[in-house]
Write an enzyme that holds these catalytic residues in place. Structure first.
Site, mmCIF file in Angstrom:
data_model
loop_
_atom_site.group_PDB
_atom_site.id
_atom_site.type_symbol
_atom_site.label_atom_id
_atom_site.label_comp_id
_atom_site.label_asym_id
_atom_site.label_seq_id
_atom_site.Cartn_x
_atom_site.Cartn_y
_atom_site.Cartn_z
ATOM 1 N N SER A 146 32.974 35.497 39.453
ATOM 2 C CA SER A 146 33.394 35.936 40.783
ATOM 3 C C SER A 146 32.681 37.236 41.124
ATOM 4 O O SER A 146 32.381 38.037 40.233
ATOM 5 C CB SER A 146 34.906 36.182 40.797
ATOM 6 O OG SER A 146 35.304 36.828 41.987
ATOM 7 N N TYR A 159 42.550 40.356 37.903
ATOM 8 C CA TYR A 159 41.509 39.328 38.073
ATOM 9 C C TYR A 159 40.126 39.944 37.883
ATOM 10 O O TYR A 159 39.296 39.410 37.151
ATOM 11 C CB TYR A 159 41.643 38.690 39.452
ATOM 12 C CG TYR A 159 40.651 37.590 39.729
ATOM 13 C CD1 TYR A 159 40.844 36.316 39.204
ATOM 14 C CD2 TYR A 159 39.527 37.807 40.514
ATOM 15 C CE1 TYR A 159 39.935 35.293 39.450
ATOM 16 C CE2 TYR A 159 38.616 36.804 40.776
ATOM 17 C CZ TYR A 159 38.826 35.547 40.245
ATOM 18 O OH TYR A 159 37.929 34.532 40.503
#
Length: 182
Positions: A146, A159
């Site tokens: 990501s 995250y």
């Protein structure tokens, strides 16, 4: 360097195989269906029975996988290798989740759970398949990380941290696998 869609194997091996995790929706679901349409033998994973059924309805071999459950990782690897005669051309690690919240509010247990799913589970699955690819002299491993692993943003600390750790681990692994065909 070949892309996933290109063959790097001998002409005699036409049906290439891939494990795609997190195929219940989004990138994983799209890739599973697209690679199936391109002629790959796709082994896709999801956690919910209805998602597994939807993949199977599209002619994809689907399996339960939860990165937080080492037994499900072991079962997946055993089942796929049994079906392929011990070979695998590619692994696409994609499954993950994000929990929002300020870092100061994150209990340690929540952060550990985030890393279990987004980091340790990926590592477990990958390290089970690297020896297979080494033995066959080729293979491709793709990790869908990501942008938050490179550029963290507020309220996404858990995250971002899991993806940042993944970026570092897998860059090291890429260096370590140089020259192996993987």
């Amino acid at each position: 360097m070949a892309t996933l869609g290109e063959t790097t194997n001998s002409p005699a091996r036409k049906l290439r195989s891939i494990i795609i995790t997190g195929a219940s929706s989004g990138i994983g679901a799209y890739c599973a269906r697209a690679l199936k349409a391109e002629g790959w033998r796709v082994f896709a994973t999801a956690r919910k029975p209805q998602d597994i059924a939807a993949l199977e309805a599209d002619g994809i071999e689907a399996f339960y996988l939860d990165y937080c459950e080492p037994d499900s990782i072991a079962s997946l690897v055993a089942a796929v290798l049994d079906r392929t005669g011990g070979r695998l051309d590619a692994l696409f690690n994609n499954g993950a989740y994000a929990q929002p919240g300020a870092v100061e509010d994150l209990p340690v247990a929540a952060l550990k759970q985030q890393f279990e799913a987004n980091f340790f589970g990926w590592h477990d699955l990958t390290r089970r398949l690297v020896p297979v690819m080494r033995r066959q002299g080729d293979g491709r491993i793709v990790h869908c990380s990501s942008i938050l692993g490179l550029v963290p943003v507020r309220f996404r600390g858990a995250y971002s941290a899991s993806k940042h750790a993944l970026e570092a681990l897998m860059l090291c692994q890429r260096q370590e696998l140089a020259g192996s065909g993987v």
